[in-house]
Enzyme design. Structure first.
Site, mmCIF file in Angstrom:
data_model
loop_
_atom_site.group_PDB
_atom_site.id
_atom_site.type_symbol
_atom_site.label_atom_id
_atom_site.label_comp_id
_atom_site.label_asym_id
_atom_site.label_seq_id
_atom_site.Cartn_x
_atom_site.Cartn_y
_atom_site.Cartn_z
ATOM 1 N N HIS A 23 1.080 -1.175 0.061
ATOM 2 C CA HIS A 23 0.087 0.075 0.064
ATOM 3 C C HIS A 23 1.105 1.390 0.028
ATOM 4 C CE1 HIS A 23 -3.188 -2.730 0.710
ATOM 5 N NE2 HIS A 23 -2.759 -3.086 1.710
ATOM 6 N N HIS A 76 -7.096 -4.807 -1.370
ATOM 7 C CA HIS A 76 -6.285 -6.355 -1.373
ATOM 8 C C HIS A 76 -7.176 -6.936 -2.632
ATOM 9 C CE1 HIS A 76 -6.368 -4.877 2.907
ATOM 10 N NE2 HIS A 76 -5.499 -5.037 2.748
ATOM 11 N N ASP A 111 -8.432 -14.985 -0.159
ATOM 12 C CA ASP A 111 -7.196 -14.364 -0.949
ATOM 13 C C ASP A 111 -6.111 -15.189 -1.362
ATOM 14 O OD1 ASP A 111 -6.460 -14.585 1.576
ATOM 15 O OD2 ASP A 111 -5.974 -12.307 1.815
ATOM 16 N N ASP A 171 -4.290 -17.191 0.929
ATOM 17 C CA ASP A 171 -3.001 -17.499 2.144
ATOM 18 C C ASP A 171 -3.350 -18.364 3.144
ATOM 19 O OD1 ASP A 171 -4.950 -15.814 3.172
ATOM 20 O OD2 ASP A 171 -2.948 -14.311 3.593
#
Length: 592
Positions: free
Chosen positions: A59, A224, A413, A415
């Site tokens: 970010h 994200h 996502d 993970d």
């Protein structure tokens, strides 16, 4: 989606990017072990409230490049799009900033950040540090109905909270005043983003499902890669019109979070990383024109640039700050916004005097250690059986990783499986290297440290809180041999402790859907096999269950029917492994 990178190793990328901040701003230093950027010791930093923020990398310039005089005191970085661990944050609070006037921790509203930063704040308080936390949720892209218990996500408007709070701290305000104004700023912020494509995380495989069609834009996309409110084909004027309506329309009860009606409004147009400076200028002009013609708003301050990105995201966000009276008898929000600062991420250059001071001071003191001497307990178990059962459970988690990862790629996502495997591998190495003793409390306490050091993100924080509470509960148990009932009672208390930090309950499609049935069955039957089966059944029930917490909230309804919750499935694998069974979705559990 641009999937080409000059640095494809995500670990090298994060570490080298952090190091660069010390090269471009001589007033900051890097704690490379804990990935903390912090202000070098100086007289100006000593007698003020310290402000710490942070979150997943990717970010930039948030958060590390906002460390400097008049802004943040320190920033803690996680891996790409993953929150830093509680231990990293604790190190920042206890050893990388001055605590004389207190510490304010500001985080964006993401579960992993809240849990990890929150746990560090609680540990700091227990150690005698005056510490408070403010959570920023400014995104209106996902409305109240879909956001549910999660609430508004934190996005680019967060930098305005940092700037205003940092300026107030620099002028000597108290911790109570700085926290109040930071919270007030957060409560008067609305933001929304839009992007022409998802982004690719270096080191990950490219998924075709992440692409948007030509001419299509994701409205309300998170930072994200999370989905927003809709995908549509719109030109820029139409897109800006829709985004401003989501920010300002008080008739939209699902999104009317702030009534932006003050005489002073601040506008922030933020580049998500992949928009050219030229195009961002055109976007800013369109936003300002429509604010005036459509809403009668003429911003008193207009900030346009790159403040909080989503790697190289081909998009932008709009933030509006409703300027209100701070009621602290000091500077106004606008005065605080205008107050000079010295940080490379803000639109203010590093001053000449800083370069010429040649300040090379660093903080070499180690983080304040928690008590390293573990108290012996009178709660015992057969050490060999304990090690064998735990090893079986950990190996089951490792074996389930590909399946958990596949599930998380569908509804998250991607993970979750890697995170669980990382923690299981670390604990397995620990028990193979250190032969367990018969002291139950001491052994679980050692495992807590391993988990805190090896697991980050939301899962790491949840397990760390659960295990810390388990240690406390076991230490309070009656002396003697630990029975199934002993474990059940202690785990029940641990679940109660966990519930203080997360609203997740059975039915919310989280790992809790495996955890609670396991504990309830173990308490009722005293049988590990029955309890493990209850955990599996709980995990299976999450298939088709609508998520109300975590990033899975933003996934389309149809995808929930495809797979169970990844975290619940991974935890069920562990419990079945403890019982000497293995997880098999098609045929039910079977003996290993």
């Amino acid at each position: 989606m641009a999937a080409k990178h000059f640095i494809n190793d995500p670990t090298l990328l994060v570490n080298s990017a952090l190091e660069s901040l010390t090269l471009t701003n001589p007033s900051v230093a890097l704690d490379s072990k804990n990935k903390i950027i912090y202000r070098r010791p100086s007289p100006s930093a000593k007698h003020q409230v310290s402000i710490i923020s942070g979150g997943g990398s990717g970010h930039e310039p948030s958060f590390g490049a906002f460390v400097g005089n008049g802004l943040l005191s320190a920033a803690v970085a996680g891996s790409i799009f993953a929150s830093p661990s509680a231990e990293q944050v604790r190190a920042a609070i206890t050893s990388r900033v001055d605590t004389e006037r207190g510490v304010l921790v500001t985080v964006m509203n993401y579960t992993g950040d809240i849990l990890n930063f929150g746990m560090a704040v609680e540990k700091a308080k227990a150690a005698g540090v005056a510490a408070e936390m403010v959570v920023v949720g400014d995104d209106v892209g996902v409305g109240r109905a879909k956001g549910g218990k999660v609430g508004r996500r934190g996005i680019a408007g967060t930098v305005l909270v940092h700037k205003i709070a940092g300026a107030l701290a620099a002028q000597g305000a108290s911790l109570e005043q700085v926290q109040k104004v930071a919270k007030l700023t957060a409560e008067n912020l609305v933001s929304v983003g839009a992007s022409l494509d998802h982004v690719h995380v270096p080191g990950r495989q490219v998924s075709s499902k992440q692409h948007l069609d030509d001419g299509e834009v994701e409205i309300g996309m998170g930072i994200h890669n999370e989905a927003g409110s809709e995908q549509a084909k719109l030109d820029l004027p139409q897109l800006v019109k829709k985004m401003l309506a989501q920010l300002l329309d008080q008739n939209d009860k699902d999104r009317a979070f702030v009534n932006v009606n003050s005489n002073e409004v601040v506008l922030l147009v933020n580049n998500l990383g992949g928009v050219s400076v030229l195009e961002l200028g055109g976007i800013t002009t369109e936003v300002v024109k429509q604010l005036g013609s459509g809403w009668g708003i003429s911003p008193v301050r207009i900030l346009s640039g790159t403040y909080m990105t989503s790697l190289n995201g081909l998009g932008f966000s709009i933030s509006l700050l409703n300027v209100v009276n701070t009621d602290i008898g000091g500077p106004s929000m606008i005065q605080l916004l205008d107050y000079p600062c010295e940080a490379t991420g803000w639109a203010a250059p590093i001053v000449k005097e800083t370069w010429e001071t040649h300040n090379t001071a660093t903080r070499d003191d180690a983080p304040q250690d928690e008590s390293t001497e573990m108290k012996k307990s009178d709660l015992t178990t057969d050490a060999e059986s304990f090690a064998a059962s735990l090893t079986s459970g950990l190996k089951a988690v490792i074996a389930a990783e590909p399946e958990v990862t596949r599930y998380d790629t569908v509804v998250g996502d991607g993970d979750c499986g890697i995170g669980l495997k990382r923690g299981a591998d670390a604990v397995l190495r620990h028990i193979q290297k250190n032969t367990p003793t018969s002291d139950v409390v001491a052994e679980v306490e050692k495992i807590v440290t391993v988990v805190e050091d090896s697991m980050d993100g939301t899962s790491g924080a949840l397990f760390a809180i659960l295990l810390n509470a388990l240690v406390h509960s076991l230490r309070s148990a009656n002396p003697g041999e630990a029975t199934a009932q002993t474990w059940a009672t202690a785990l029940k208390h641990s679940c109660e402790a966990l519930s203080k930090y997360t609203p997740a309950r059975p039915g919310d499609r989280t790992l809790v859907d495996s955890l609670y049935p396991f504990v309830e069955s173990l308490e009722k039957t005293g049988d590990l096999v029955n309890a493990a089966d209850a955990a599996k059944q709980g995990a299976l029930k999450t298939k088709g269950m609508h998520a109300v917490l975590g990033r899975a909230v933003y996934v389309g309804e149809s995808r929930y029917d495809e797979v169970p919750d990844p975290g619940a499935w991974g935890l069920a694998a562990f419990f079945l492994g403890l019982a000497g069974l293995q997880l098999n979705e098609d045929d039910g559990w079977e003996a290993i």
